[in-house]
Design a protein around this motif. Structure first.
Motif, PDB file in Angstrom:
ATOM      1  N   ASP A   1       0.801  -1.207   0.000  1.00  0.00           N
ATOM      2  CA  ASP A   1       0.000   0.000   0.000  1.00  0.00           C
ATOM      3  C   ASP A   1       0.842   1.269   0.000  1.00  0.00           C
ATOM      4  N   ASP A   2       2.023   1.208   0.617  1.00  0.00           N
ATOM      5  CA  ASP A   2       2.836   2.424   0.746  1.00  0.00           C
ATOM      6  C   ASP A   2       3.859   2.597  -0.392  1.00  0.00           C
ATOM      7  N   PHE A   3       3.809   1.738  -1.398  1.00  0.00           N
ATOM      8  CA  PHE A   3       4.744   1.899  -2.528  1.00  0.00           C
ATOM      9  C   PHE A   3       4.399   3.180  -3.294  1.00  0.00           C
ATOM     10  N   HIS A   4       5.413   4.003  -3.542  1.00  0.00           N
ATOM     11  CA  HIS A   4       5.228   5.269  -4.265  1.00  0.00           C
ATOM     12  C   HIS A   4       6.308   5.325  -5.356  1.00  0.00           C
ATOM     13  N   ALA A   5       5.881   5.357  -6.620  1.00  0.00           N
ATOM     14  CA  ALA A   5       6.819   5.214  -7.749  1.00  0.00           C
ATOM     15  C   ALA A   5       7.919   6.280  -7.720  1.00  0.00           C
ATOM     16  N   ARG A   6       7.608   7.484  -7.256  1.00  0.00           N
ATOM     17  CA  ARG A   6       8.637   8.536  -7.254  1.00  0.00           C
ATOM     18  C   ARG A   6       9.458   8.511  -5.968  1.00  0.00           C
ATOM     19  N   TYR A   7       8.789   8.561  -4.809  1.00  0.00           N
ATOM     20  CA  TYR A   7       9.518   8.669  -3.541  1.00  0.00           C
ATOM     21  C   TYR A   7      10.384   7.442  -3.254  1.00  0.00           C
TER      22      TYR A   7
END
Lengths: 244, 244
Positions: free
Chosen positions: B97-103
């Motif tokens: 759920d916390d995967f963020h492509a940029r960060y």
């Protein structure tokens, strides 16, 4: 009068093939228009072959005769400034008066790119074909051997050609896998209409396990178009080199 | 809610880059429209980076959150039927759920293609840059070494970026000649605005003999954009892979 030989690279995506057609943009016409704008003559460019719509070339050869005083080697740059950027003259040179790009061609090498991945490719979409089968490259390499030599290739010809003889010699036919691409390179003294594309379609049917490699021998012997594979799309095909 | 990670290949030729813009067609918008047509939700797709107009990608990464019941792995095919053929989803998968492509991006590899021939190329016109100089590849390889490591790369940044820190780490920078192409591959933890394109322009100035390889050290130390090379065109650049 000078006889000028041109070596031409083109991206065939936006053209209806090499040969001039009424109301359709072709590579021959684009080059004739560019030459005329430089020489102010009405000239005809003779191409080494007709390539179909969507087929590409890295070493297409053509020639034309001109009275222009433009030095032969200078035509390259002069024409490139006139041509759209999907047609590039790689080389221009003076040749003997009797050089004829089509009649004097002794052989040609074509390449075909098969994309061997699950998903299609955005970057290679106009330069490859994506067959959607898992292909056994070793079986295709084995099958390739049966094409080499002098044979009647009538089973590997589409209708619509007026050429009489159907015997041709294939000097070499290679199947190579590199990363996601299976590259098929074929060199021969000449090719019937759609012959390379039907050979590739026939190799795919071996690669996907529908036919055994040895079946190629039977197709050639039986001279039956229905036994050979389908004609793969033009966009995966590239005319690599013409030999004189 | 599912968090879906997409791996994307695209030909940037016909787009104004990744990032959504008013009145201009971008890759982000094309993908958001395709997703919405499947999920009937208004969603935002987060990209691993902004790529400029004309830049290509083989392994761009993006993610989006959805309540759709479409199985995560099925998004690939579903989206590919909706997308234009110059944008292809290579892979779709569920992630935390916390995967963020940029960060969450830990690093990226970019490739740049230089065409090292006398004539331009029709087939590679949208995927390479043709510098018109004879390039000394060995000198470029030597120069490449000076970029590797953790440095303040402010001299290799175009104006117009709001990013604060300018220290980045380059893990690897390779210059390889293969046939007519000089391929420059660079892997780093992050890149400033136009940094890869300015590094390539700086390597060209070494390759043509204008500067010595050692000069790279001085440019980095002096932190002066005017000492670095020109920003080469976007079309030769490809985002190869993003690491997490």
């Amino acid at each position: 009068m000078n006889n000028i030989k041109l070596t031409i690279e083109y991206d065939g995506t936006n053209y209806y093939g090499w040969q001039r057609q009424k109301d359709k943009i072709t590579i021959q016409e684009a080059i004739e228009v560019a030459i005329a704008s430089i020489t102010k003559e009405t000239i005809e460019v003779i191409g080494s072959s007709r390539t179909d719509a969507g087929v590409h070339a890295k070493g297409f050869v053509a020639n034309f005769k001109t009275n222009s005083s433009v030095p032969p080697k200078r035509f390259r740059e002069a024409l490139n400034t006139k041509l759209p950027d999907d047609i590039v003259i790689i080389k221009s040179e003076e040749v003997n008066d009797d050089f004829h790009a089509r009649y004097n061609a002794k052989g040609k090498t074509y390449e075909y790119n098969l994309l061997n991945t699950e998903a299609p490719s955005a970057l290679l979409r106009n330069y490859s074909y994506h067959p959607k089968y898992d292909l056994d490259v070793d079986a295709m390499k084995e099958a390739a051997k049966y094409f080499v030599g002098t044979h009647d290739f009538i089973a590997f010809r589409s209708q619509g050609s007026s050429v009489k003889g159907t015997v041709r010699t294939i000097f070499d036919l290679k199947v190579e896998k590199k990363d996601e691409i299976i590259k098929i390179s074929v060199t021969g003294d000449g090719f019937l209409y759609n012959m390379v594309r039907i050979i590739v379609g026939t190799l795919i049917e071996v690669g996907r396990g529908k036919n055994k490699p040895q079946y190629i021998e039977e197709i050639i012997a039986k001279k039956d178009r229905k036994l050979a594979g389908f004609c793969v799309p033009a966009k995966g095909l590239l005319l690599k080199e013409v030999y004189y």
